[in-house]
Design a protein around this motif. Sequence first.
Motif, PDB file in Angstrom:
ATOM      1  N   CYS A   5     -25.739 -77.758  30.364  1.00 54.27           N
ATOM      2  CA  CYS A   5     -24.539 -78.151  31.088  1.00 54.27           C
ATOM      3  C   CYS A   5     -23.318 -77.686  30.303  1.00 54.27           C
ATOM      4  O   CYS A   5     -23.084 -78.124  29.180  1.00 54.27           O
ATOM      5  CB  CYS A   5     -24.529 -79.664  31.273  1.00 54.27           C
ATOM      6  SG  CYS A   5     -23.033 -80.277  32.052  1.00 54.27           S
ATOM      7  N   ILE A   7     -20.314 -78.323  30.945  1.00 54.37           N
ATOM      8  CA  ILE A   7     -19.264 -79.344  30.865  1.00 54.37           C
ATOM      9  C   ILE A   7     -19.505 -80.283  29.681  1.00 54.37           C
ATOM     10  O   ILE A   7     -18.573 -80.664  28.971  1.00 54.37           O
ATOM     11  CB  ILE A   7     -19.194 -80.177  32.173  1.00 54.37           C
ATOM     12  CG1 ILE A   7     -19.106 -79.253  33.390  1.00 54.37           C
ATOM     13  CG2 ILE A   7     -18.018 -81.149  32.144  1.00 54.37           C
ATOM     14  CD1 ILE A   7     -17.886 -78.383  33.470  1.00 54.37           C
ATOM     15  N   CYS A   8     -20.786 -80.657  29.470  1.00 56.19           N
ATOM     16  CA  CYS A   8     -21.107 -81.589  28.378  1.00 56.19           C
ATOM     17  C   CYS A   8     -20.593 -81.072  27.042  1.00 56.19           C
ATOM     18  O   CYS A   8     -20.132 -81.847  26.211  1.00 56.19           O
ATOM     19  CB  CYS A   8     -22.618 -81.808  28.301  1.00 56.19           C
ATOM     20  SG  CYS A   8     -23.189 -83.106  29.405  1.00 56.19           S
ATOM     21  N   HIS A  43     -22.344 -81.699  36.558  1.00 54.54           N
ATOM     22  CA  HIS A  43     -22.096 -82.638  35.458  1.00 54.54           C
ATOM     23  C   HIS A  43     -21.735 -84.026  35.983  1.00 54.54           C
ATOM     24  O   HIS A  43     -22.256 -85.035  35.494  1.00 54.54           O
ATOM     25  CB  HIS A  43     -20.981 -82.118  34.558  1.00 54.54           C
ATOM     26  CG  HIS A  43     -20.578 -83.097  33.501  1.00 54.54           C
ATOM     27  ND1 HIS A  43     -21.308 -83.282  32.350  1.00 54.54           N
ATOM     28  CD2 HIS A  43     -19.544 -83.979  33.435  1.00 54.54           C
ATOM     29  CE1 HIS A  43     -20.733 -84.226  31.611  1.00 54.54           C
ATOM     30  NE2 HIS A  43     -19.664 -84.670  32.257  1.00 54.54           N
ATOM     31  N   HIS A  47     -24.600 -86.314  34.811  1.00 55.65           N
ATOM     32  CA  HIS A  47     -24.302 -86.824  33.469  1.00 55.65           C
ATOM     33  C   HIS A  47     -23.264 -87.935  33.432  1.00 55.65           C
ATOM     34  O   HIS A  47     -23.248 -88.725  32.496  1.00 55.65           O
ATOM     35  CB  HIS A  47     -23.854 -85.675  32.549  1.00 55.65           C
ATOM     36  CG  HIS A  47     -24.896 -84.599  32.451  1.00 55.65           C
ATOM     37  ND1 HIS A  47     -24.590 -83.266  32.361  1.00 55.65           N
ATOM     38  CD2 HIS A  47     -26.250 -84.686  32.472  1.00 55.65           C
ATOM     39  CE1 HIS A  47     -25.721 -82.562  32.310  1.00 55.65           C
ATOM     40  NE2 HIS A  47     -26.741 -83.407  32.380  1.00 55.65           N
TER      41      HIS A  47
HETATM   42 ZN   LIG Z   1     -23.006 -82.470  31.619  1.00 57.68          ZN
END
Ligand SMILES: [Zn+2]
Length: 133
Positions: A5, A7-8, A43, A47
């Motif tokens: 990911c 974004i993480c 995300h 997440h």
């Molecule tokens: Zn993420």
Amino acid sequence: MPRTCSICSHEHRDAMEDAFIAGMPKRRIASQHGVSERAVRYHMREHLPALLALARDAERAARADTLLDRMEGLQSRTLAILEATEETHDHRSALAAIQLNAEWRELRGVIVTALEPHPAARDSVLRALEGGT
Ligand SMILES: [Zn+2]
């Protein structure tokens, strides 16, 4: 779509999540931070719930204060009974009081364990318990 990911690991992850929670369209979040809308959607769906669960844990830790009040009530009741039976030599009541106290100890253990992921909250609870009557 790959499992990793973007974004993480993104340096603006917090800002993107805040924007999403505030209701900003995913497309706009994506263009503002130079990531794909698809990554943002992935995300936020996969997440973000874990993060929100953590926030709920923090709320739960706050509610432990209420539980602490109840525990302190239980402890004073125990001490009051023990004091009373010292004069009357009422062993049955004394035994009940000790059992009550065991219940209190168990509750204390449960709380300390429950607060393990929140050291600051746990320490303040422990301080309150040590300083209690
Ligand atoms: Zn993420």
